[in-house]
Scaffold this motif. Structure first.
Motif, short mmCIF file in Angstrom:
data_model
loop_
_atom_site.label_atom_id
_atom_site.label_comp_id
_atom_site.label_asym_id
_atom_site.label_seq_id
_atom_site.Cartn_x
_atom_site.Cartn_y
_atom_site.Cartn_z
N VAL A 3 -22.14 -60.54 85.54
CA VAL A 3 -22.39 -59.52 83.83
C VAL A 3 -23.39 -59.58 82.69
O VAL A 3 -23.63 -58.97 81.82
CB VAL A 3 -20.92 -59.82 83.04
N ARG A 4 -24.36 -60.83 83.12
CA ARG A 4 -25.33 -60.83 82.67
C ARG A 4 -26.68 -59.91 82.44
O ARG A 4 -26.87 -59.72 81.82
CB ARG A 4 -26.05 -62.36 82.46
N GLY A 62 -25.42 -57.79 79.33
CA GLY A 62 -25.33 -58.07 78.63
C GLY A 62 -27.02 -58.37 77.77
O GLY A 62 -26.79 -57.67 77.10
N THR A 110 -24.47 -65.49 70.01
CA THR A 110 -24.87 -65.22 70.56
C THR A 110 -24.12 -66.65 70.69
O THR A 110 -22.94 -67.24 71.74
CB THR A 110 -25.62 -64.85 72.12
N LEU A 116 -22.41 -62.55 78.94
CA LEU A 116 -22.46 -62.12 77.94
C LEU A 116 -23.28 -62.01 77.04
O LEU A 116 -24.33 -61.70 76.38
CB LEU A 116 -21.37 -60.52 77.28
N SER A 117 -23.28 -63.19 76.62
CA SER A 117 -23.77 -64.05 75.55
C SER A 117 -25.11 -64.71 75.67
O SER A 117 -26.08 -64.49 75.16
CB SER A 117 -22.70 -65.33 74.89
N GLN A 158 -32.15 -61.99 83.01
CA GLN A 158 -30.30 -61.77 83.58
C GLN A 158 -30.30 -60.65 84.87
O GLN A 158 -29.36 -61.61 85.55
CB GLN A 158 -29.70 -60.85 82.73
#
Length: 429
Positions: free
Chosen positions: A66-67, A70, A90, A127-128, A368
């Motif tokens: 999921v990065r 994000g 974040t 995501l953060s 990412q």
């Protein structure tokens, strides 16, 4: 004299970036450690040991998958609203998700809901992390003097080493608990302790101001994601491949721990290996960064990527043969020494590929994608290549070398920027 918003504050930026990265990688490392020795038992019970380990490794991959999303969501916020804005956002998202993992029910008490909630928390962490590191690196790069950009940005990655070291060191006494206590409450405490790091990071970051490169950027550039996709696709792709050097780290910190405990090495013994390597890394990262300020980013990065992957061969062989002394020797040389060469250089190396108006977005997206490919793939792939009974050390080692050969190929094509003033980089279209 009081600081104004136009002044550079390299020391404060380095400290603020350091502590945020320490939190981020404390969170990631504490999960990786827990996944290797605990979570596979309490969230993914299976008859075949490799199957449970593979599932827990796959959940590590969820945070990486999921990065890229994000990066597309959070990265542009750093270029539009400021590096500090994203660093604060974040901070609480990552800390909250980690604390929540420590509160989750197990499979025995909640059934499939338990691994479902674990996956959700890992997604929030991913995501953060996508925006945190890119914003922190951009902040420190833009506050640094030109002759110290490698050194100042390296403190972001020095923070990751400290976070990994802290997570492993904290887990050691809990891993030594009887299994009944470890599986019931002991594994939760390291996750809860992340709250203290969040508070410390907030106290430091609230006093940081935006760097001059951000405040003087082209105000008309209000669609950084579109600008990156239109004019910087090659840089994003190059960084994505280079970022797969993270394969070395993931195989070392996550797969090797499961592999070693299955081979018969005590888990508390293996937990001391990353502690020793990260202690060396705390010193090696800034020193190699200083070297890159003098001789260039590319030679240091390429040497580190290639050498760290090749030394994975004797390291995993020593683990397979349960040669404890050589496990420590090769682990420290590989991860604390050679991997630190690449790990300490990439913040400046990658960030200098983009001008200020799109720096956070481009850096976040490129890194990412690469982290998703390596972090999401490496632990599960290494487990697969080790065989159904986790009996092979050669397969995971050769997989690591192959990934890093791709990294070296991409790095060779990059422009050397160590001696280029940041102002000249920011003027590029």
């Amino acid at each position: 004299m009081a600081e104004t918003p136009q002044m550079k504050s390299p020391r404060r930026a380095a400290v603020a970036s350091w502590i945020g990265s320490a939190l981020e990688y404390y969170d990631f490392a504490v999960y990786g450690t827990a996944a290797a020795i605990v979570l596979n038992h309490i969230f993914f019970p299976e008859d075949a040991p490799a199957a449970a380990v593979l599932k827990s490794m796959a959940v590590i991959g969820v945070a990486y998958v999921v990065r890229p999303l994000g990066a597309m969501l959070v990265g542009p916020l750093g270029d539009r609203f400021g590096r500090k804005f994203v660093m604060m956002l974040t901070l609480f998202l990552m800390g909250g998700a980690t604390f929540a993992i420590g509160c989750l029910p197990t499979f025995d008490s909640a059934g499939l809901l338990a691994p479902g909630l674990l996956v959700l928390c890992r997604m929030l962490q991913g995501l953060s992390a996508a925006g945190e590191q890119a914003s922190a690196i951009s902040m420190s790069l833009e506050h640094a003097q030109d002759h110290q950009r490698g050194f100042i940005t390296s403190w972001t990655l020095q923070g990751t080493q400290f976070g990994s070291l802290l997570a492993t060191a904290i887990f050691i006494p809990f891993a030594a608990l009887p299994e009944e206590q470890l599986y019931s409450w002991g594994w939760r405490v390291p996750f809860w302790l992340s709250a203290f790091v969040v508070v410390a990071a907030w106290l430091i970051r609230r006093r940081l101001h935006e760097p001059p490169s951000f405040t003087k950027r082209d105000a008309a550039s209000r669609t950084p994601l579109r600008a990156v996709l239109a004019g910087h696709k090659v840089m994003v792709a190059r960084i994505a491949v280079c970022a797969m050097v993270n394969t070395v780290n993931m195989v070392f910190t996550t797969f090797a721990l499961s592999y070693a405990t299955h081979a018969g090495i005590e888990r508390t013994t293996m937990l001391w290996v990353p502690v020793a390597s990260n202690l060396l890394g705390l010193l090696a990262i800034p020193l190699f960064a200083v070297l890159s300020d003098r001789v260039g980013r590319k030679p240091v990065f390429i040497t580190g990527a290639l050498a760290s992957s090749l030394t994975m061969l004797p390291y995993l062989h020593a683990v397979h043969e349960q040669q404890i002394v050589w496990v420590f020797v090769w682990g420290v040389i590989m991860h604390g020494g050679f991997y630190s060469m690449a790990n300490g250089i990439w913040p400046a190396f990658y960030a200098e590929m983009f001008p200020a108006p799109v720096r956070v977005t481009g850096l976040a997206l490129g890194t990412q994608i690469g982290f998703a490919a390596s972090g999401g793939l490496a632990p599960a792939a290494a487990t697969y290549f080790a065989g159904p009974e986790l009996e092979s050390w050669l397969g995971p080692s050769l997989f690591t070398v192959a990934m890093c050969l791709l990294v070296v190929g991409a790095a060779v094509t990059a422009r050397e920027t160590a001696r280029t003033p940041l102002s000249a980089i920011d003027e590029r279209p």
